[in-house]
Design a protein around this motif. Structure first.
Motif, PDB file in Angstrom:
ATOM      1  N   MET A   1       3.929  14.842 -11.273  1.00 49.52           N
ATOM      2  CA  MET A   1       4.313  14.877 -12.747  1.00 49.52           C
ATOM      3  C   MET A   1       3.248  15.439 -13.487  1.00 49.52           C
ATOM      4  SD  MET A   1       6.099  11.258 -13.543  1.00 49.52           S
ATOM      5  CE  MET A   1       6.209  11.651 -15.093  1.00 49.52           C
ATOM      6  N   GLU A   2       2.006  15.375 -13.225  1.00 49.24           N
ATOM      7  CA  GLU A   2       0.796  16.154 -13.457  1.00 49.24           C
ATOM      8  C   GLU A   2       0.819  17.596 -13.273  1.00 49.24           C
ATOM      9  OE1 GLU A   2      -2.529  13.658 -12.747  1.00 49.24           O
ATOM     10  OE2 GLU A   2      -2.132  12.219 -13.985  1.00 49.24           O
TER      11      GLU A   2
ATOM     12  N   ASN B   1       0.909  -1.353   0.123  1.00 50.88           N
ATOM     13  CA  ASN B   1       0.016  -0.122  -0.016  1.00 50.88           C
ATOM     14  C   ASN B   1       0.889   1.355   0.036  1.00 50.88           C
ATOM     15  OD1 ASN B   1      -2.539  -1.238  -0.168  1.00 50.88           O
ATOM     16  ND2 ASN B   1      -2.527  -1.402   2.134  1.00 50.88           N
ATOM     17  N   MET B   2       1.876   1.092   0.880  1.00 48.11           N
ATOM     18  CA  MET B   2       2.793   2.442   0.967  1.00 48.11           C
ATOM     19  C   MET B   2       3.510   2.709  -0.646  1.00 48.11           C
ATOM     20  SD  MET B   2       4.583   1.595   4.791  1.00 48.11           S
ATOM     21  CE  MET B   2       5.630   2.902   4.588  1.00 48.11           C
ATOM     22  N   LYS B   3       4.110   1.516  -1.191  1.00 47.13           N
ATOM     23  CA  LYS B   3       4.527   1.687  -2.426  1.00 47.13           C
ATOM     24  C   LYS B   3       3.600   2.283  -3.554  1.00 47.13           C
ATOM     25  CE  LYS B   3       7.399  -0.974  -5.822  1.00 47.13           C
ATOM     26  NZ  LYS B   3       8.028  -2.223  -5.859  1.00 47.13           N
ATOM     27  N   TYR B   4       2.398   1.806  -3.392  1.00 44.36           N
ATOM     28  CA  TYR B   4       1.575   2.030  -4.248  1.00 44.36           C
ATOM     29  C   TYR B   4       1.014   3.670  -4.303  1.00 44.36           C
ATOM     30  CZ  TYR B   4      -3.118   2.659  -6.827  1.00 44.36           C
ATOM     31  OH  TYR B   4      -4.092   3.008  -7.376  1.00 44.36           O
ATOM     32  N   ARG B   5       0.741   3.997  -2.828  1.00 43.56           N
ATOM     33  CA  ARG B   5       0.659   5.503  -2.591  1.00 43.56           C
ATOM     34  C   ARG B   5       1.809   6.646  -2.866  1.00 43.56           C
ATOM     35  NH1 ARG B   5      -1.665   3.212   2.288  1.00 43.56           N
ATOM     36  NH2 ARG B   5       0.275   3.916   3.489  1.00 43.56           N
ATOM     37  N   LYS B   6       3.161   5.847  -2.830  1.00 44.88           N
ATOM     38  CA  LYS B   6       4.212   6.738  -3.402  1.00 44.88           C
ATOM     39  C   LYS B   6       4.170   6.785  -4.793  1.00 44.88           C
ATOM     40  CE  LYS B   6       9.056   6.924  -2.442  1.00 44.88           C
ATOM     41  NZ  LYS B   6      10.287   6.306  -2.111  1.00 44.88           N
ATOM     42  N   LYS B   7       3.720   5.966  -5.703  1.00 43.69           N
ATOM     43  CA  LYS B   7       3.741   6.015  -6.683  1.00 43.69           C
ATOM     44  C   LYS B   7       2.797   6.968  -7.439  1.00 43.69           C
ATOM     45  CE  LYS B   7       3.256   2.788 -10.894  1.00 43.69           C
ATOM     46  NZ  LYS B   7       2.928   1.481 -11.420  1.00 43.69           N
ATOM     47  N   GLU B   8       1.555   6.860  -6.530  1.00 42.68           N
ATOM     48  CA  GLU B   8       0.440   8.010  -6.981  1.00 42.68           C
ATOM     49  C   GLU B   8       1.036   9.181  -6.841  1.00 42.68           C
ATOM     50  OE1 GLU B   8      -3.121   6.916  -4.800  1.00 42.68           O
ATOM     51  OE2 GLU B   8      -3.947   6.012  -6.777  1.00 42.68           O
ATOM     52  N   GLU B   9       1.604   9.650  -5.734  1.00 39.96           N
ATOM     53  CA  GLU B   9       2.000  10.847  -5.386  1.00 39.96           C
ATOM     54  C   GLU B   9       3.292  11.370  -6.377  1.00 39.96           C
ATOM     55  OE1 GLU B   9       4.047  10.554  -1.539  1.00 39.96           O
ATOM     56  OE2 GLU B   9       2.103  10.374  -0.517  1.00 39.96           O
TER      57      GLU B   9
END
Length: 275
Positions: A267-268, A254-262
């Protein structure tokens, strides 16, 4: 005195004992992290270090009093009724009180972190009046409770090793010292990591609830407690550690997924600002 260290069997026993102490010490590190993080920032490292040092001294003293600990396994009071029977021993009573304390402490901490508003955090700390001696006292109590089980297990593992009665004691003391040194090296990093991630704090507190329940069940099992003719069984520690490991794996994902989303969001935002 250290002739036992020339035996291959002794080295196997030492490595096994050290590994056992480290695994069982994970519970202790989690509680130390929770207790230390309640202190002012300048005292947190001090509480972690001295908490583990005092825990090491306490465990060594308990090893010298191992005959007393073994005596705690003998029931001193029997309860018999139509629906409940048990033989209460000192060891079972210590585990029961320790389990209840962990349930109370963990539930209270979860309540503070989830139910109370964030802007009341400083006010909450001032009301709790957490001091270094108080935190160290709590750490020693919990370490004493965890030590009972680990020391008695170590005594069973080293039974019959060496030609002298003190050979097993020397191995157990060396294993305790090595395991505590390893814990001291990693404890502060674990404490900072738990404090930095709120979800990990709640997960750690949930682990303590599981451990508290396990201690209560262990106390009932050691007392041969029986409810309506059904004796209480023990909870295999492997099941508990599997649940903890699986929960940690899910949280890390979950932490890795949240970091990727951030990263994607950043970038956006950069692309929009560039336009």
């Amino acid at each position: 005195m250290f002739d036992i260290l020339t035996s291959p069997d002794a080295w196997v026993a030492l490595l096994t004992l050290t590994f056992l102490e480290i695994i069982l010490g994970i519970d202790n590190i989690v509680f130390i992290s929770i207790a230390a993080n309640k202190l002012p920032e300048q005292e947190q490292k001090k509480a972690t270090f001295w908490g583990l040092v005092l825990a090491m001294v306490q465990r060594i003293l308990l090893l010298f009093a191992v005959s007393l600990l073994i005596g705690l396994k003998k029931p001193f009071y029997y309860v018999e009724s139509s629906w409940f029977t048990a033989g209460i021993s000192g060891q079972a009573l210590i585990l029961l009180l320790g389990g209840l304390f962990l349930l109370y402490k963990s539930t209270s901490e979860i309540h503070e972190k989830v139910e109370l508003p964030e802007h009341d955090e400083e006010e909450l700390k001032s009301k709790n009046l957490v001091t270094l001696p108080k935190a160290l006292f709590q750490i020693l109590i919990i370490d004493f409770i965890f030590s009972i089980d680990s020391i008695l297990t170590a005594v069973g593992m080293t039974n019959g090793i060496g030609d002298h009665p003190n050979d097993a004691l020397i191995l157990m003391i060396i294993a305790v010292v090595i395991s505590i040194i390893i814990m001291i090296v990693f404890a502060n990093a674990i404490r900072v990591f738990i404090n930095k991630h709120p979800s990990m704090q709640l997960l750690a507190l949930s682990f303590l609830i599981l451990i508290g329940f396990m201690l209560i069940a262990e106390a009932a099992h050691l007392s041969h407690a029986s409810f309506f003719g059904s004796e209480v069984g023990t909870i295999p520690k492997g099941y508990l550690y599997f649940a903890i490991s699986f929960s940690l794996l899910v949280e890390f994902l979950n932490m890795k997924y949240r970091k990727k989303e951030e990263i994607i969001d950043d970038m956006e935002e950069e692309e929009e600002s560039a336009k």
